[in-house]
Design an enzyme around this catalytic site. Structure first.
Site: not given
Ligand code: PHB
Ligand code: APR
Length: 393
Positions: A296, A388
């Site tokens: 993630p 990104y």
């Molecule tokens: C989120 O759950 O807000 C989230 C998860 C992973 C990321 C950025 C935001 O890289």
């Protein structure tokens, strides 16, 4: 056995399946979505919430962008904390004015369900034993059980949008499917809390005790994560222990200024890189988590699902509306080219910011040099920003 037919059967009613269903329906292409869970269950899953431009555009094209445009927040940058410093990545400045939208996956899914309902979209929940048949013929069909009755749907194409644990990928013979996988030796413990975000923009923190992330859903709802060993269990982490550990990994002024409160949700997710090739087998097309998983870090999971759906919608609409199969024939190759670049980026960002239990002193110095290079080079920051905000479709 109850039978019906449609043009496209979509297995899986997550964001991938719903978005495709909505786009197809608006283009006049008949489709049915089969979802194993109840709607409440699907909406109860908390996932990431950073949308690339491509995703935002697709939501608008699907006629479901209204609430996202009203309630979502445009972010022009984010922060990286390391070695007591807090540096900013200026997305807009480094990536030609491009930004990201902070809007939760739960809200995306809610908007898609509302739009499907408003148009009379066909979504069957709580289906069991979905099975795909005759995929290599021009008469494929799907069978499933619903409340004890067996159903059959004949269709021209089947889309496997049923996530990592779904049945679609497993329906491709083992001698055709190639799977690539990397499992990381840690997980993310995530907490959702009804507190104002720690900062206006996201903070990714690299720390000796492990990675941490401060994210948000809106001005009153925060999302935080900390890296934990895979042997940890969420129920063993009290809220107090979570906040204490999070704060230890953040810059002092951020930690001192942040509001904490009871957790609304607390879960541990493993980190994995995974790609299945090809993404097509006969009449079956895979999309989203059914074909690939990213760790993630960088929030690419949902965004990759959107680019798959973009390519697949192009291919299916060319087929049904113009009798042209070129885009559909190229789907797997085109989608995978973008998938692998996002896999590379997510792996790199994960490697940059986490503590690896087996890291040697040399690994640690290389990681430190990677971070120092990033913040001493406009080119390195531009590369991070370009990935990104999302590579072009
Ligand atoms: C989120 O759950 O807000 C989230 C998860 C992973 C990321 C950025 C935001 O890289
Ligand atoms: N039959 C029917 N439905 C199924 C089956 C099955 N055999 N197996 C799984 N499903 C359903 C799941 O219940 C789930 O609702 O398929 C859906 C897949 O949804 P997701 O896992 O959310 O996958 P996807 O729609 O591709 O979404 C992309 O982006 O942020 C990331 O991982 C995150 O879910 C997110 C993904």
């Amino acid at each position: 056995m109850q039978s019906q037919s449609t043009q496209v059967v979509i297995v899986g009613g997550g964001p991938s399946g719903l978005l495709l269903s909505q786009l197809l329906h608006r283009a006049g292409i008949d489709n049915v979505v089969l979802e194993r869970q109840t709607r409440d269950y699907v909406l109860g899953r908390i996932r990431a919430g950073v949308l690339e431009n491509g995703f935002v555009d697709l939501m608008r094209r699907a006629g479901v962008g209204e609430r996202m445009d009203r309630d979502g927040h445009e972010h022009h940058g984010f922060h990286i904390a390391y070695q007591g410093r807090l540096d900013r990545i200026d997305l807009a400045g480094s990536a030609d004015g491009q930004t990201v939208m902070v809007y939760g996956q739960t809200e995306v899914t809610r908007d898609l369900y509302a739009a499907r309902d408003a148009m009379g979209g066909k979504i069957v929940h709580e289906v069991a034993d979905v099975a795909l048949h005759d995929l290599k013929t021009d008469r494929p069909y799907v069978t499933y059980d619903l409340h004890g009755d067996t159903h059959r749907i004949d269709s021209t194409f089947i889309v496997g949008a049923d996530g990592f644990h779904g049945v679609s990928r497993k329906s491709i013979p083992a001698d055709v499917l190639r799977e690539y996988e990397k499992v990381y030796p840690f997980g993310w413990l995530g907490v959702l809390s009804e507190t104002p975000p720690a900062a206006a923009e996201l903070i990714y923190a690299q720390h000796d005790r492990g990675f941490a992330l401060c994210s948000m859903r809106n001005a009153k709802l925060s999302r935080y994560y900390i890296q934990v060993p895979l042997t940890d269990r969420a129920e063993d982490w009290s809220d107090e222990a979570f906040w204490e550990e999070l704060k230890r990994r953040l810059p002092v002024d951020v930690a001192e200024g942040m509001q904490t409160g009871p957790s609304i949700e607390k879960t541990i997710a493993p980190l994995r890189s995974f790609v299945a090739e090809p993404m097509r087998y006969g009449a079956l097309f895979l999309a989203g988590d059914a074909a690939h998983i990213v760790p993630p870090t960088g929030a690419k999971g949902l965004n990759l699902a959107a680019s798959d759906i973009h390519y697949l919608f192009e291919g299916l609409s060319d087929h049904f509306l113009r009798g042209d199969d070129e885009a559909l024939e190229g789907y797997s190759e085109k989608a995978l080219a973008r998938v692998w670049k996002a896999e590379r980026f997510s792996w790199w960002m994960t490697s940059l910011l986490h503590q690896f239990p087996d890291a040697s002193p040399a690994d640690l110095r290389l990681q430190q040099a990677d971070l120092e290079y990033l913040f001493s080079s406009d080119a390195a920051q531009a590369s991070l920003a370009e990935n990104y905000v999302g590579l072009p479709y």
